[in-house]
Design an enzyme around this catalytic site. Structure first.
Site: not given
Length: 489
Positions: A324-325
């Site tokens: 996700h990041g």
């Protein structure tokens, strides 16, 4: 180009749909597929044309590698090809998404001064990379025959799912692209597609972008939040993310139906979940599917003992957070969910359970709290907000009984978001809106269930027109064309 923008709704989408069916009727299926590929590449290049070379290069390399999985080639060539394919895709994703993250951490640990690369994250790279890894693995296992190049390009670039999912599987998509029946106009699919597209558009424009005002204000002013303000901040982001991501998923499914393509369900009332495992069976369902089939099961799943099962669970949630990041807050968020999933399994093992309402409440509070790490830009910001949420510091100069009579300067929206009858920094409006929106996510039928029961009649026509009027009014008069949150991932 955004799904919620005027150029997309009134120019790109109708031109693409009409052109697709005209070419399918007067030409061949190949022409219609090529048209859709070209339109999808234009859609992708609209943000930054240079990155069209990246996605084209990625598709050509992956398609070429997949040619090495023919059964007449020896096993060494096939094994070498799958290793090369996985390393290529992970390396591509690692360079563009994680290079600066690793450099920062190396500089911190070893006190070096390696210059950052400042690489701008290419749109959708996390999605089309995972999608092509799954394709290569399944081709290696011999579970799909060699497709046409045009079909493969459309499988990767199909614009409704290209930017933020779902992460589609070749076995559920390629047969649809090759099915000649899908090249004919289906008015029922068009009606159903417009129905769920407009629901998703309303979620994004009228709800998510409005609630985002309070979430952004709270995170920006996190040091000045009271306990009440901290809860408003966290619940605002929880609500924003729900309607933003579900809105995108609805719109993607709706656009797919316009082309007679059924995309997999990716979002199914996750805030109704009774435990964290149930949550991940409802939130970003295709990511859960990918991690289960291509990471968890190859690691051994639950077949190698209890301890190994728990380790495997933590590994996939670590990957989920990191996917996700490129930041430690995302990793912590993922690991917290992994630990919660392990705890649920342990509870099941000893037959410990809670009443439905209790388990639901615990799950929601956990999800709401961990979203703070997901949204925060630093540990300090996340920890401050969470500490304020649970310390229940009482400010005698700001008593609860005066709360609804006190202007909320922290959450002030600005004149451009003031409406005729109220302003968005009114505390009564904020609390009431969050309560109603969360209640909708808790107890009402979701958009997929509404789509399954959809019938083309006057009532649904009026409902769609009303939603469209509200949403277009927000787009035109307030001019909110913000990106979807999952574009960042």
């Amino acid at each position: 180009m955004l799904f919620n923008s005027v150029p997309f709704i009134f120019v790109f989408l109708p031109v693409t749909v009409i052109g697709y069916f005209i070419l399918a009727k007067i030409g061949s299926s190949k022409f219609s597929k090529v048209w859709l590929v070209l339109c999808s590449l234009f859609f992708y290049a609209y943000w930054n044309p240079i990155y069209i070379l990246l996605i084209l290069g990625s598709m050509i390399v992956n398609f070429t590698i997949s040619k090495c999985f023919s059964q007449h080639l020896n096993s060494k060539i096939r094994k070498g090809a799958i290793v090369l394919g996985i390393l290529f895709n992970i390396g591509l994703l690692g360079y563009f998404k994680y290079a600066d993250f690793f450099i920062k951490n190396i500089n911190t640990v070893f006190h070096t001064e390696i210059a950052l690369l400042h690489i701008m994250l290419p749109l959708a790279i996390s999605f089309f990379t995972f999608q092509q890894i799954a394709y290569l693995v399944d081709r290696y296992k011999g579970s799909y025959t060699d497709p046409k190049l045009s079909t493969y390009l459309l499988f990767v670039t199909f614009f409704p799912q290209l930017i933020a999912g779902p992460i589609v599987h070749h076995k559920e998509m390629m047969p649809q692209f090759e099915n000649e029946e899908n090249k004919r106009v289906n008015w029922d699919n068009i009606a159903r597609g417009l129905f769920i597209f407009i629901i998703g558009l309303t979620k994004k424009v009228a709800i998510a972008d409005t609630v985002a005002i309070w979430a952004n204000a709270g995170f920006q002013n996190y040091e000045n939040l009271s306990t009440i303000d901290a809860w408003i901040t966290s619940l605002s982001y929880t609500t924003q993310l729900y309607f933003d991501f579900s809105g995108y998923c609805d719109m993607a499914i709706g656009i797919g139906l316009l082309f007679n393509i059924k995309l997999p369900v990716n979002f199914f009332s996750p805030y109704k979940a009774r435990n964290i495992q149930d949550f991940w069976n409802r939130w970003h369902m295709t990511l859960t599917r990918f991690l289960t089939h291509y990471v968890y099961i190859p690691l051994g799943g639950n077949r190698k003992g209890v301890s190994r099962t728990y380790v495997n669970i933590l590994i996939i949630f670590f990957i989920s957070g990191f996917w996700h990041g490129a930041g430690w807050t995302f990793i912590i968020w993922g690991m917290l969910h992994g630990i919660a999933s392990v705890i649920v399994r342990l509870m099941n093992k000893i037959n410990l359970s809670f009443p439905l309402i209790v388990s639901w409440f615990i799950t929601f509070i956990f999800v709401n709290t961990t979203w703070v790490y997901f949204r925060a830009t630093s540990f300090e910001q996340a920890n401050t907000i969470i500490r304020k949420m649970f310390l229940f510091e009482y400010n005698y100069d700001y008593p609860i009984r005066k709360f609804f009579n006190k202007p909320m300067e922290i959450f002030a929206a600005g004149d451009e978001y003031d409406f005729i009858f109220f302003t968005l920094d009114n505390p009564k409006i904020i609390v009431f809106s969050l309560f109603v929106l969360l209640l909708i996510s808790f107890i009402t039928r979701n958009s997929i269930e509404l789509l399954e029961g959809f019938k083309t009649n006057i009532r649904n026509l009026v409902f769609v027109q009303l939603l469209m009027a509200i949403t277009l009014g927000v787009i035109f008069f307030i001019n909110k064309n913000s990106e979807f949150l999952y574009f960042n991932f």
